[in-house]
Write a protein that holds these residues in place. Structure first.
Motif, PDB file in Angstrom:
ATOM      1  N   PHE A 244       7.028  -1.298   6.585  1.00  0.00           N
ATOM      2  CA  PHE A 244       8.246  -1.763   6.409  1.00  0.00           C
ATOM      3  C   PHE A 244       8.573  -3.184   8.258  1.00  0.00           C
ATOM      4  N   THR A 245       7.425  -3.180   8.631  1.00  0.00           N
ATOM      5  CA  THR A 245       8.100  -3.870   9.735  1.00  0.00           C
ATOM      6  C   THR A 245       6.878  -4.819   9.794  1.00  0.00           C
ATOM      7  N   ASN A 246       6.405  -5.147   8.163  1.00  0.00           N
ATOM      8  CA  ASN A 246       5.976  -6.698   8.223  1.00  0.00           C
ATOM      9  C   ASN A 246       6.159  -7.890   6.944  1.00  0.00           C
ATOM     10  N   ASN A 247       6.433  -8.982   8.030  1.00  0.00           N
ATOM     11  CA  ASN A 247       6.717  -9.052   7.038  1.00  0.00           C
ATOM     12  C   ASN A 247       5.664  -9.939   5.455  1.00  0.00           C
ATOM     13  N   ASN A 248       5.228  -9.773   5.388  1.00  0.00           N
ATOM     14  CA  ASN A 248       3.833 -10.449   4.250  1.00  0.00           C
ATOM     15  C   ASN A 248       4.203  -9.326   3.366  1.00  0.00           C
ATOM     16  N   PHE A 249       4.790  -9.273   2.110  1.00  0.00           N
ATOM     17  CA  PHE A 249       5.225  -8.471   1.203  1.00  0.00           C
ATOM     18  C   PHE A 249       4.250  -8.975  -0.081  1.00  0.00           C
ATOM     19  N   GLU A 250       3.349  -9.103   0.367  1.00  0.00           N
ATOM     20  CA  GLU A 250       2.125  -9.471  -1.729  1.00  0.00           C
ATOM     21  C   GLU A 250       0.982  -8.549  -0.855  1.00  0.00           C
ATOM     22  N   PHE A 251       0.121  -9.197   0.667  1.00  0.00           N
ATOM     23  CA  PHE A 251      -0.565  -7.691   0.221  1.00  0.00           C
ATOM     24  C   PHE A 251      -1.203  -7.624   2.095  1.00  0.00           C
ATOM     25  N   TYR A 252      -1.965  -6.355   2.736  1.00  0.00           N
ATOM     26  CA  TYR A 252      -1.744  -6.102   4.449  1.00  0.00           C
ATOM     27  C   TYR A 252      -2.630  -5.300   3.623  1.00  0.00           C
ATOM     28  N   ASN A 253      -3.313  -5.275   5.446  1.00  0.00           N
ATOM     29  CA  ASN A 253      -4.474  -4.417   5.357  1.00  0.00           C
ATOM     30  C   ASN A 253      -4.717  -4.028   7.022  1.00  0.00           C
ATOM     31  N   THR A 254      -4.603  -2.752   7.784  1.00  0.00           N
ATOM     32  CA  THR A 254      -4.499  -2.265   8.882  1.00  0.00           C
ATOM     33  C   THR A 254      -5.527  -0.557   8.996  1.00  0.00           C
ATOM     34  N   THR A 255      -5.496  -0.910  10.707  1.00  0.00           N
ATOM     35  CA  THR A 255      -6.611  -0.086  10.447  1.00  0.00           C
ATOM     36  C   THR A 255      -6.016   0.890  11.685  1.00  0.00           C
ATOM     37  N   ILE A 256      -5.753   2.536  11.861  1.00  0.00           N
ATOM     38  CA  ILE A 256      -5.046   2.981  12.393  1.00  0.00           C
ATOM     39  C   ILE A 256      -6.212   4.028  13.206  1.00  0.00           C
ATOM     40  N   SER A 257      -6.591   3.916  14.367  1.00  0.00           N
ATOM     41  CA  SER A 257      -7.329   4.473  14.672  1.00  0.00           C
ATOM     42  C   SER A 257      -7.022   6.193  15.577  1.00  0.00           C
ATOM     43  N   GLY A 258      -7.321   6.641  16.490  1.00  0.00           N
ATOM     44  CA  GLY A 258      -7.595   8.158  15.727  1.00  0.00           C
ATOM     45  C   GLY A 258      -7.908   7.987  17.739  1.00  0.00           C
ATOM     46  N   THR A 259      -8.009  10.171  18.203  1.00  0.00           N
ATOM     47  CA  THR A 259      -9.048   9.987  19.051  1.00  0.00           C
ATOM     48  C   THR A 259      -9.914  10.526  18.533  1.00  0.00           C
ATOM     49  N   THR A 260     -10.429  10.240  17.722  1.00  0.00           N
ATOM     50  CA  THR A 260     -12.514  10.573  17.425  1.00  0.00           C
ATOM     51  C   THR A 260     -12.367   9.515  16.421  1.00  0.00           C
ATOM     52  N   ALA A 261     -14.024   8.628  16.452  1.00  0.00           N
ATOM     53  CA  ALA A 261     -14.784   7.673  15.268  1.00  0.00           C
ATOM     54  C   ALA A 261     -13.579   7.837  14.034  1.00  0.00           C
ATOM     55  N   ASP A 262     -14.063   9.910  13.756  1.00  0.00           N
ATOM     56  CA  ASP A 262     -13.612  10.087  12.895  1.00  0.00           C
ATOM     57  C   ASP A 262     -12.543  10.212  11.907  1.00  0.00           C
ATOM     58  N   ASP A 263     -11.433   9.734  13.229  1.00  0.00           N
ATOM     59  CA  ASP A 263     -10.362  10.303  12.772  1.00  0.00           C
ATOM     60  C   ASP A 263     -10.153   8.675  12.496  1.00  0.00           C
ATOM     61  N   THR A 264     -10.103   7.742  12.591  1.00  0.00           N
ATOM     62  CA  THR A 264      -9.904   6.493  12.194  1.00  0.00           C
ATOM     63  C   THR A 264      -9.743   6.253  10.711  1.00  0.00           C
ATOM     64  N   ALA A 265      -8.281   5.244  10.814  1.00  0.00           N
ATOM     65  CA  ALA A 265      -8.084   5.093   8.597  1.00  0.00           C
ATOM     66  C   ALA A 265      -7.582   4.016   8.347  1.00  0.00           C
ATOM     67  N   TYR A 266      -8.375   3.622   7.217  1.00  0.00           N
ATOM     68  CA  TYR A 266      -8.042   2.461   7.229  1.00  0.00           C
ATOM     69  C   TYR A 266      -7.227   2.705   5.612  1.00  0.00           C
ATOM     70  N   GLY A 267      -6.276   1.241   5.913  1.00  0.00           N
ATOM     71  CA  GLY A 267      -5.055   1.500   4.517  1.00  0.00           C
ATOM     72  C   GLY A 267      -4.523   0.184   4.150  1.00  0.00           C
ATOM     73  N   MET A 268      -4.227  -0.510   3.153  1.00  0.00           N
ATOM     74  CA  MET A 268      -4.438  -2.140   2.104  1.00  0.00           C
ATOM     75  C   MET A 268      -3.537  -1.472   1.128  1.00  0.00           C
ATOM     76  N   PHE A 269      -2.608  -2.525   1.077  1.00  0.00           N
ATOM     77  CA  PHE A 269      -1.495  -2.441   0.077  1.00  0.00           C
ATOM     78  C   PHE A 269      -1.565  -4.436  -0.762  1.00  0.00           C
ATOM     79  N   MET A 270      -1.751  -4.134  -1.503  1.00  0.00           N
ATOM     80  CA  MET A 270      -1.425  -5.547  -2.553  1.00  0.00           C
ATOM     81  C   MET A 270      -0.544  -5.378  -3.358  1.00  0.00           C
ATOM     82  N   CYS A 271       0.085  -6.948  -3.604  1.00  0.00           N
ATOM     83  CA  CYS A 271       1.417  -6.497  -4.446  1.00  0.00           C
ATOM     84  C   CYS A 271       1.061  -7.451  -5.954  1.00  0.00           C
ATOM     85  N   ARG A 272       1.512  -7.746  -7.053  1.00  0.00           N
ATOM     86  CA  ARG A 272       1.116  -7.834  -8.168  1.00  0.00           C
ATOM     87  C   ARG A 272       1.149  -9.584  -8.305  1.00  0.00           C
ATOM     88  N   GLY A 273       1.157 -11.112  -7.931  1.00  0.00           N
ATOM     89  CA  GLY A 273       1.077 -12.029  -7.171  1.00  0.00           C
ATOM     90  C   GLY A 273       2.538 -12.962  -7.675  1.00  0.00           C
TER      91      GLY A 273
END
Length: 212
Positions: free
Chosen positions: A13-42
């Protein structure tokens, strides 16, 4: 992953691109890192895109999913995916979903030829966009008895031209002949791409709130 999904909603909701977005959120260890993505129909307006992504993310955050290390959900107007493994720009051939029109009418001959020609034309148009650009296309074709065929194809923008076409080709020439050829409508959904065809206009001004 529950905390990641909540943070993902905030970032979305703070991202201005409402078509496609991906992000990486790092945790305290490499195993805690999470990758997320959304895409809306064009063809989805920004307000509907935001609403769809929020609903999809909240669904993934419920008690049945929030302990999973990866998740993927498709709605009619968007998809949301997360994992503890890096998946950006990588073609994924599973999981996939097939949805077929409930009608029992089976079309042969000219219909199937037109269907595959139009789907492949739509796929070529969607795939030709360079990495980072929207890979989305629609096509129409005339059918006998004053009918029209409506087709849609889309890939995630992080795919190369070759991988996008490969994903759509798998859907068109792999899934469709097995599940859906001759039917009045169908959808094939992969983590990186989707195709759909109907005998009625379903994109653009025909948007509806639907979950597949």
């Amino acid at each position: 992953m529950a905390s990641f999904l909540k943070l993902f909603i905030m970032i979305m909701f703070t991202n201005n691109n409402f078509e496609f977005y991906n992000t990486t959120i790092s945790g305290t260890t490499a195993d805690d890192t999470a990758y997320g993505m959304f895409m809306c129909r064009g063809d989805t307006p920004s307000d509907l895109c935001g609403e769809c992504v929020q609903n999809a993310t909240l669904t993934l955050s419920n008690k049945d999913c929030n302990s999973s290390i990866e998740g993927l959900i498709w709605y009619d107007q968007c998809m949301v995916r997360y994992s503890n493994t890096y998946f950006f720009s990588k073609l994924a051939k599973e999981p996939f979903k097939e949805y077929v029109s409930p009608t029992k009418q089976i079309y042969q001959g000219t219909f199937n030829r037109t269907l595959f020609e139009t789907l492949n034309k739509t796929a070529e148009e969607a795939a030709k966009a360079p990495i980072g650009k929207m890979k989305f296309a629609t096509e129409e074709a005339d059918l006998p008895v004053f009918q029209k065929l409506y087709c849609l194809a889309q890939c995630t923008p992080d795919l190369s031209i070759q991988d996008c076409r490969s994903c759509l080709n798998l859907s068109i020439n792999g899934n469709i002949p097995r599940c859906c050829a001759g039917r009045e409508g169908a959808r094939v959904l992969y983590p990186n791409c989707m195709i759909r065809f109907e005998l009625y206009p379903f994109y653009g001004s025909q948007l509806q709130h639907q979950q597949v």
